[in-house]
Structures are given as C-alpha cells and as structure tokens.
Design a protein around this motif. Structure first.
Motif, PDB file in Angstrom:
ATOM      1  N   GLU A   1       0.839  -1.205   0.000  1.00 33.11           N
ATOM      2  CA  GLU A   1       0.000   0.000   0.000  1.00 33.11           C
ATOM      3  C   GLU A   1       0.873   1.254   0.000  1.00 33.11           C
TER       4      GLU A   1
ATOM      5  N   TYR B   1       1.310   4.088  -2.990  1.00 35.95           N
ATOM      6  CA  TYR B   1       1.065   5.491  -2.620  1.00 35.95           C
ATOM      7  C   TYR B   1       2.230   6.377  -3.053  1.00 35.95           C
TER       8      TYR B   1
ATOM      9  N   TRP C   1      -3.755   8.719  -3.400  1.00 35.33           N
ATOM     10  CA  TRP C   1      -4.485   7.475  -3.173  1.00 35.33           C
ATOM     11  C   TRP C   1      -5.891   7.658  -3.717  1.00 35.33           C
TER      12      TRP C   1
ATOM     13  N   VAL D   1      -9.807   6.254  -5.284  1.00 34.82           N
ATOM     14  CA  VAL D   1     -10.903   5.368  -4.883  1.00 34.82           C
ATOM     15  C   VAL D   1     -10.654   3.952  -5.383  1.00 34.82           C
TER      16      VAL D   1
ATOM     17  N   ASN E   1      -7.778   2.549  -5.852  1.00 40.37           N
ATOM     18  CA  ASN E   1      -6.762   1.969  -4.971  1.00 40.37           C
ATOM     19  C   ASN E   1      -7.391   1.420  -3.707  1.00 40.37           C
ATOM     20  N   GLU E   2      -8.329   2.172  -3.130  1.00 42.40           N
ATOM     21  CA  GLU E   2      -8.977   1.745  -1.891  1.00 42.40           C
ATOM     22  C   GLU E   2      -9.791   0.481  -2.116  1.00 42.40           C
ATOM     23  N   CYS E   3     -10.500   0.412  -3.250  1.00 40.07           N
ATOM     24  CA  CYS E   3     -11.309  -0.776  -3.556  1.00 40.07           C
ATOM     25  C   CYS E   3     -10.426  -2.016  -3.724  1.00 40.07           C
TER      26      CYS E   3
ATOM     27  N   TYR F   1      -7.435  -2.430  -2.512  1.00 41.94           N
ATOM     28  CA  TYR F   1      -6.836  -2.734  -1.204  1.00 41.94           C
ATOM     29  C   TYR F   1      -7.800  -3.541  -0.342  1.00 41.94           C
ATOM     30  N   ILE F   2      -9.050  -3.092  -0.258  1.00 46.84           N
ATOM     31  CA  ILE F   2     -10.042  -3.779   0.578  1.00 46.84           C
ATOM     32  C   ILE F   2     -10.291  -5.198   0.068  1.00 46.84           C
TER      33      ILE F   2
ATOM     34  N   LEU G   1     -13.634   0.914   6.870  1.00 40.94           N
ATOM     35  CA  LEU G   1     -13.553   2.099   6.021  1.00 40.94           C
ATOM     36  C   LEU G   1     -13.669   3.384   6.843  1.00 40.94           C
TER      37      LEU G   1
ATOM     38  N   ARG H   1     -10.352   3.994   8.610  1.00 38.12           N
ATOM     39  CA  ARG H   1      -9.319   4.434   7.659  1.00 38.12           C
ATOM     40  C   ARG H   1      -9.532   5.873   7.244  1.00 38.12           C
ATOM     41  N   SER H   2     -10.801   6.268   7.042  1.00 39.20           N
ATOM     42  CA  SER H   2     -11.074   7.650   6.643  1.00 39.20           C
ATOM     43  C   SER H   2     -10.891   8.619   7.800  1.00 39.20           C
TER      44      SER H   2
END
Length: 245
Positions: free
Chosen positions: A39, A43, A50, A52, A54-56, A58-59, A109, A112-113
């Motif tokens: 991650e 980055y 980073w 959206v 990337n976040e999807c 990653y999850i 989520l 993380r946010s």
C-alpha cells in the motif's frame, strides 16, 4: 466478536477455547500487515496520492487474504483435518467469510477515513525546478493538450467535463476536456485537490481566505477564487505553513 457470536461451529466446548478462537485475530492482523508495505509503495509511486480505485483494490485484496488465512486456521487448528479442496475453500468463504463483510468493512472504512490523513508534499526549495512537458488526454482521442507541467494553474469539473486553465506567453488560457476530475489528477503531477470540483497547482496560490464555514484560495495570475473543502483544508494549511518557514 468471534468468541461472542460463536461462529464456525465454535459453540462446542473444548480446552483453551477462548485462546484458540483468539487466533482468528491473527488471521485478520497478518494480512493487513503484509499488504501495508505494498500500500505504501503504490502510494509513493503515485506521487503521494491514493484513489478510490486503490482503496477498492486494497479492501478486496486484504479481505481475500483474510478469508484464506481464516480457512486454513479453521481447517487445521479448529477442525484438525488434514486434506482440503478448492470447493471447501469456496464453501467456507461463502458461508462464513462473506456474511462478516457487512459487519467489518463499514467500520474498517470509517476508521481508515477518520484516522488517515490527506498529505500535500512539501516543496523543496533547494531543488531547482525541472522543465517537463506533459500531454493531457480526454475521453475523445482528439482532445489533447501539451504543456509544461509548471504551467498548469487549476482545473474545474462540471458534470462530465473538466476545464483546464494553464499559463502561456500571452496569459492564462482554458481548454475543455470530456473527462473526470479523478482522471485529470492522474495526468497532472502538479494538481492537488482542494475541493470535489477543483484541482489547483499550489505554486499559483496567492492567499487563503475565509473562515471555518467558508474558505477559498485566491490564485495568480488572475484573481480567480477557488473554494476549499474542510476535508482538504488541514493538509493545505500545513503545507503552506511549512513552505513559508
């Protein structure tokens, strides 16, 4: 949660039950620790950005590894079995992994946010500016614009279009692309998001004005004002403070 909800047929009493069930925590922690260096690497190569997508990724990736680790722990440690098949793995994920997703992912989520930070890289005055040309592309192949990356001033999104404002020898010019703001971020190294509809080259910021309810930046070479969302203000303020020292 595992001990309280008694999943995976764990309601049967056995020796050191709570200690053994707590091993599932490692099945969650280890994948997160394994993915974290990747991650960070992604980055950094995206110039500290980073997205959206990337976040999807990653999850989904982390969840997949968590499911696999949990299956093997359940299979070998809890159940004490010695052989397995792909069908058993999928059955475990479908029956015991996926039902936990609505319980875990929203909280994950949120944390993380809440505890993640938006960073704006510090400007290093000791490094001379490099003259570098970039080419911006829109959805249509005919939509292109080549300019020095330092000449990008700001971008404004309106529905399915993005207006790019850039510096030229005759003053500021504007070109419209059929695209999205997130797509433009990837193409503009000097672009930093300050609002859901605006990207700005921080080198052109003249002042930051307003109050806690409504803030905006004033940029050169015009007196154009651009709103700042609260979520981006802290990082922007910190970056400007560091560069002025």
């Amino acid at each position: 949660m595992l001990i309280t909800l008694e999943p995976f047929d764990s309601d049967t009493n056995f020796s050191y039950k709570q200690l053994i069930l707590s091993g599932y925590a490692l099945c969650v922690l280890l994948p997160i620790l394994l993915i974290h260096p990747i991650e960070n690497y992604v980055y950094k190569i995206q110039t500290n950005r980073w997205f959206v997508l990337n976040e999807c990724v990653y999850i989904l990736s982390t969840l997949s590894i968590i499911f696999i680790f949990s299956f093997f722990y359940h299979f070998f440690v809890i159940s004490g079995l010695s052989s397995f098949s792909n069908q058993l793995i999928w059955g475990f994920i479908k029956s015991y992994g996926i039902p936990f997703v609505p319980l875990i992912v929203p909280l994950w989520l949120y944390l993380r946010s809440k505890y993640g930070e938006i960073e704006v890289p510090k400007y290093k005055a000791e490094h001379p500016k490099k003259v570098k040309k970039i080419t911006i592309h829109g959805v249509n192949k005919a939509e292109t614009l080549t300019l020095l990356e330092s000449d990008f001033i700001f971008a404004k999104a309106q529905q399915n279009y993005v207006d790019i404002y850039y510096n030229t020898a005759t003053g500021m010019q504007q070109k419209t692309f059929r695209s999205t703001l997130s797509n433009m971020v990837k193409q503009l190294p000097k672009a930093w998001q300050v609002h859901r509809s605006y990207l700005v080259n921080l080198d052109y910021i003249k002042t930051v004005e307003g109050n806690a309810r409504k803030r905006f930046v004033r940029i050169t070479p015009t007196e154009e004002t651009i709103p700042i969302s609260q979520v981006y203000y802290k990082a922007l303020s910190k970056r400007l403070s560091n560069s002025s020292q």
